[in-house]
Design an enzyme around this catalytic site. Structure first.
Site, PDB file in Angstrom:
ATOM      1  N   GLN A 164      -0.186  16.264  -0.812  1.00  0.00           N
ATOM      2  CA  GLN A 164      -0.353  15.791  -2.193  1.00  0.00           C
ATOM      3  C   GLN A 164      -0.091  16.909  -3.191  1.00  0.00           C
ATOM      4  O   GLN A 164      -0.167  18.091  -2.866  1.00  0.00           O
ATOM      5  CB  GLN A 164      -1.764  15.217  -2.380  1.00  0.00           C
ATOM      6  CG  GLN A 164      -1.958  13.899  -1.647  1.00  0.00           C
ATOM      7  CD  GLN A 164      -3.354  13.329  -1.758  1.00  0.00           C
ATOM      8  OE1 GLN A 164      -4.214  13.905  -2.407  1.00  0.00           O
ATOM      9  NE2 GLN A 164      -3.593  12.202  -1.117  1.00  0.00           N
ATOM     10  N   CYS A 207       0.859  -1.192   0.000  1.00  0.00           N
ATOM     11  CA  CYS A 207       0.000   0.000   0.000  1.00  0.00           C
ATOM     12  C   CYS A 207       0.887   1.230   0.000  1.00  0.00           C
ATOM     13  O   CYS A 207       1.983   1.205   0.564  1.00  0.00           O
ATOM     14  CB  CYS A 207      -0.886   0.033   1.242  1.00  0.00           C
ATOM     15  SG  CYS A 207      -2.097  -1.282   1.281  1.00  0.00           S
ATOM     16  N   ILE A 208       0.408   2.287  -0.606  1.00  0.00           N
ATOM     17  CA  ILE A 208       1.189   3.526  -0.664  1.00  0.00           C
ATOM     18  C   ILE A 208       0.232   4.703  -0.564  1.00  0.00           C
ATOM     19  O   ILE A 208      -0.849   4.680  -1.148  1.00  0.00           O
ATOM     20  CB  ILE A 208       2.033   3.582  -1.954  1.00  0.00           C
ATOM     21  CG1 ILE A 208       2.935   4.822  -1.960  1.00  0.00           C
ATOM     22  CG2 ILE A 208       1.166   3.524  -3.205  1.00  0.00           C
ATOM     23  CD1 ILE A 208       4.012   4.773  -3.040  1.00  0.00           C
ATOM     24  N   GLU A 259       1.904  -3.856  -5.688  1.00  0.00           N
ATOM     25  CA  GLU A 259       0.850  -4.863  -5.622  1.00  0.00           C
ATOM     26  C   GLU A 259      -0.405  -4.338  -6.303  1.00  0.00           C
ATOM     27  O   GLU A 259      -0.813  -3.196  -6.096  1.00  0.00           O
ATOM     28  CB  GLU A 259       0.567  -5.180  -4.153  1.00  0.00           C
ATOM     29  CG  GLU A 259      -0.387  -6.331  -3.942  1.00  0.00           C
ATOM     30  CD  GLU A 259      -0.522  -6.651  -2.462  1.00  0.00           C
ATOM     31  OE1 GLU A 259      -1.620  -6.461  -1.914  1.00  0.00           O
ATOM     32  OE2 GLU A 259       0.467  -7.074  -1.859  1.00  0.00           O
ATOM     33  N   THR A 275       0.186   9.203   0.156  1.00  0.00           N
ATOM     34  CA  THR A 275       0.632  10.517   0.581  1.00  0.00           C
ATOM     35  C   THR A 275      -0.581  11.193   1.220  1.00  0.00           C
ATOM     36  O   THR A 275      -1.646  11.244   0.607  1.00  0.00           O
ATOM     37  CB  THR A 275       1.119  11.367  -0.606  1.00  0.00           C
ATOM     38  OG1 THR A 275       2.138  10.655  -1.304  1.00  0.00           O
ATOM     39  CG2 THR A 275       1.666  12.695  -0.131  1.00  0.00           C
ATOM     40  N   GLY A 326       4.593  11.926  -3.626  1.00  0.00           N
ATOM     41  CA  GLY A 326       4.174  10.603  -4.101  1.00  0.00           C
ATOM     42  C   GLY A 326       5.255   9.942  -4.936  1.00  0.00           C
ATOM     43  O   GLY A 326       5.590   8.767  -4.731  1.00  0.00           O
ATOM     44  N   LYS A 327       5.818  10.694  -5.873  1.00  0.00           N
ATOM     45  CA  LYS A 327       6.906  10.148  -6.700  1.00  0.00           C
ATOM     46  C   LYS A 327       8.131   9.836  -5.849  1.00  0.00           C
ATOM     47  O   LYS A 327       8.878   8.894  -6.133  1.00  0.00           O
ATOM     48  CB  LYS A 327       7.280  11.132  -7.809  1.00  0.00           C
ATOM     49  CG  LYS A 327       6.381  11.064  -9.027  1.00  0.00           C
ATOM     50  CD  LYS A 327       7.065  11.697 -10.229  1.00  0.00           C
ATOM     51  CE  LYS A 327       6.113  11.734 -11.407  1.00  0.00           C
ATOM     52  NZ  LYS A 327       5.037  12.714 -11.217  1.00  0.00           N
ATOM     53  N   SER A 340       3.286   7.928 -14.253  1.00  0.00           N
ATOM     54  CA  SER A 340       4.124   9.119 -14.407  1.00  0.00           C
ATOM     55  C   SER A 340       5.569   8.811 -14.025  1.00  0.00           C
ATOM     56  O   SER A 340       6.510   9.195 -14.734  1.00  0.00           O
ATOM     57  CB  SER A 340       3.571  10.255 -13.554  1.00  0.00           C
ATOM     58  OG  SER A 340       4.390  11.392 -13.638  1.00  0.00           O
TER      59      SER A 340
END
Length: 516
Positions: free
Chosen positions: A380, A372-373, A406, A375, A385-386, A419
């Site tokens: 944001q 899971c990821i 995942e 921000t 995020g990157k 991106s």
């Protein structure tokens, strides 16, 4: 006018809302719940074909009663296997009920246990399907048959690279927009890794539907138990440090906390408290000024902490509860032991403030480097995020592995990964230098080894960018001037980058169970 007609759950009608341009629009919405506050009726609506984070309570004056659609009465109809069926009030419910039948029939004999999920057959997407129809393209060659033919020198507006990599079968990324059943802890339960899921919001989603819930990820996806409670946001507001957050989705915090106007969280240990006074009392006793665990990266004010889900169980569970407020495609999983959590923080004089995090399995049979990821909303659209994604791949490089997130990814997660992959791959292609006056060459495997991005993700990104063309018996990568200019503009805006020299990380061999 809403008071003159009895509006019940399941009704559909246009509802007034503001779009991104702050203009009025009347999208079709479904009534999920009705309540009365101070003798005034409020309606909880879900806008059809919109993300659930836009669901909200509205007053009767925002409903267009002229186009009210009542839910259809359930009529029992025979099915192919002889079982009685029913006609639900909406197409969404029809899909959900069929899912419920499939999952219940699969999981009924061993309730509460994790069953191995049969792998969903994913249709192969040949590379040629993404090439413009004007170019005749034969079927893909195997690795032994991959041809190498000369390519005309690139003119000014294009940079051309020859790909001499074998092209294997590709499965598209999928996202999932619904998953909510709370999974209670099961001591000693065996874990089966599996992946699958679909979402109508994704242009790249496959058509298959998992026949049983997935049990991988610190938050696991399960479309089969989509009840009315978990479809509605249950927390009004969260105060986390200097920020107040409006949750997007349901999160299974204790029932008694869901009626509070504000839920208070300690920003260092993430403990939830019912009042400001309780929070202030807690802060006098809480010694943490950073997430528990080891700080494995620091550059400037940005730090990353590695947290073991077994050693810091309370923190990990509190982190999952907070994350569930902003992740709809997963369901909370209380067994955090098999996971590592990497929390990104921003430092100031008061301490290390959480910005976002990602989790990963200690042992992944499918090369997942992210479960899971997230921000957090206040951070944001600022490049964090990157940075989280880049950090996950830096860890994979140290481990000497290729990794992939995942699946399913959320809608925002898919955009972020696309991106990142695009910028990372284009960066490599544009840095290639001609070899002895010949056009530069690179293979898919070489790109994968340099970036630690899994080969399937490299190929799907090249397809998404439409860089692969078939020319004189071979596949070539062609960079148009538009793509080059767009990439350069994007990289100028990307100020936050991971510096590998600042990473102090030693991977562990988690296959030895004693290290858990």
């Amino acid at each position: 006018m809403a008071d003159n007609v009895e509006i019940v759950e399941g009704c559909r009608l246009p509802v007034l809302r503001k779009n991104q341009e702050h203009e009025d629009e009347w999208p079709l919405a479904e009534i999920l719940s009705v309540k009365e506050v101070s003798s005034r009726k409020l309606f909880y609506v879900h806008y059809i074909d919109f993300n659930k984070r836009l669901d909200e309570w509205v007053t009767g004056d925002r409903l267009d009663m002229k186009k009210l659609q009542f839910p259809k009465k359930e009529a029992k109809t025979p099915t192919k296997n002889g079982l009685s069926g029913s006609r639900p009030s909406s197409p969404e419910r029809e899909v959900r009920k069929s899912l419920d039948l499939n999952v219940q029939s699969t999981t009924a004999p061993s309730r509460g246990k994790t069953l191995p999920t049969p792998k969903r057959k994913v249709e192969a997407v040949p590379l040629a399907t993404q090439v413009p129809p004007a170019t005749p393209v034969p079927s893909l060659p195997s690795s032994a048959e991959a041809s190498q033919a000369s390519v005309f020198p690139a003119v000014r507006e294009t940079n051309t690279f020859k790909s001499r990599e074998e092209h294997e079968q590709i499965s598209s990324l999928t996202t999932n927009g619904t998953a909510r059943r709370l999974i209670p802890p099961q001591p000693g339960r065996k874990r089966k890794a599996n992946c699958g899921g679909t979402d109508e919001d994704s242009q790249d989603s496959s058509d298959g539907i998992p026949s049983a819930p997935r049990m991988t990820g610190s938050l696991v996806s399960d479309r089969s138990h989509d009840d009315i409670v978990t479809r509605m946001k249950n927390i009004e507001c969260i105060e986390l440090g200097r920020h107040r957050l409006k949750p997007w989705y349901f999160s299974p915090y204790p029932q008694e906390l869901t009626t509070l106007p504000i839920l208070y969280l300690c920003e260092f240990c993430l403990k939830y408290l019912k009042s400001l006074k309780c929070l202030q009392r807690h802060l006098t006793k809480c010694n943490l000024r950073h997430p528990p665990g080891n700080e494995i990266y620091r550059k400037g004010t940005i730090s990353f902490f590695e947290i073991d889900g077994r050693k810091n169980k309370n923190y990990s569970q509190n982190l999952c509860l907070l994350a569930k407020c902003f992740l709809d495609h997963k369901t909370l999983y209380y067994d955090t032991d098999p996971f590592l959590f990497y929390v990104m923080t921003e430092y100031d004089s008061k301490g290390f403030h959480i910005v976002g995090y990602f989790s990963k399995e200690k042992e992944s049979t499918e090369d997942y480097n992210v479960a899971c990821i997230l921000t957090l909303p206040p951070y944001q659209r600022r490049g964090y995020g990157k940075l989280l994604i880049e950090f996950s791949y830096e860890l994979s490089k140290v481990e000497g592995k290729t990794g992939t997130p995942e699946k399913p990814l959320s809608d925002l997660g898919l955009l972020s990964y696309r991106s990142y992959w695009s910028q990372t791959i284009l960066e490599i292609l544009m840095d290639l230098k001609p070899d002895n006056g010949e056009r530069p060459q690179i293979t898919i495997n070489e790109i994968s080894e340099i970036t630690s991005v899994k080969k399937e993700d490299v190929i799907s990104t090249l397809q998404y960018l439409n860089l692969i063309n078939y020319y004189k018996g071979q596949y070539i990568l062609t960079l148009s001037e538009d793509i080059v200019d767009g990439h350069e503009r994007a990289m100028q805006k990307r100020h936050l980058r991971i510096d590998p020299k600042c990473l102090h990380f030693t991977p562990k061999d988690w296959s030895k169970r004693g290290k858990w």
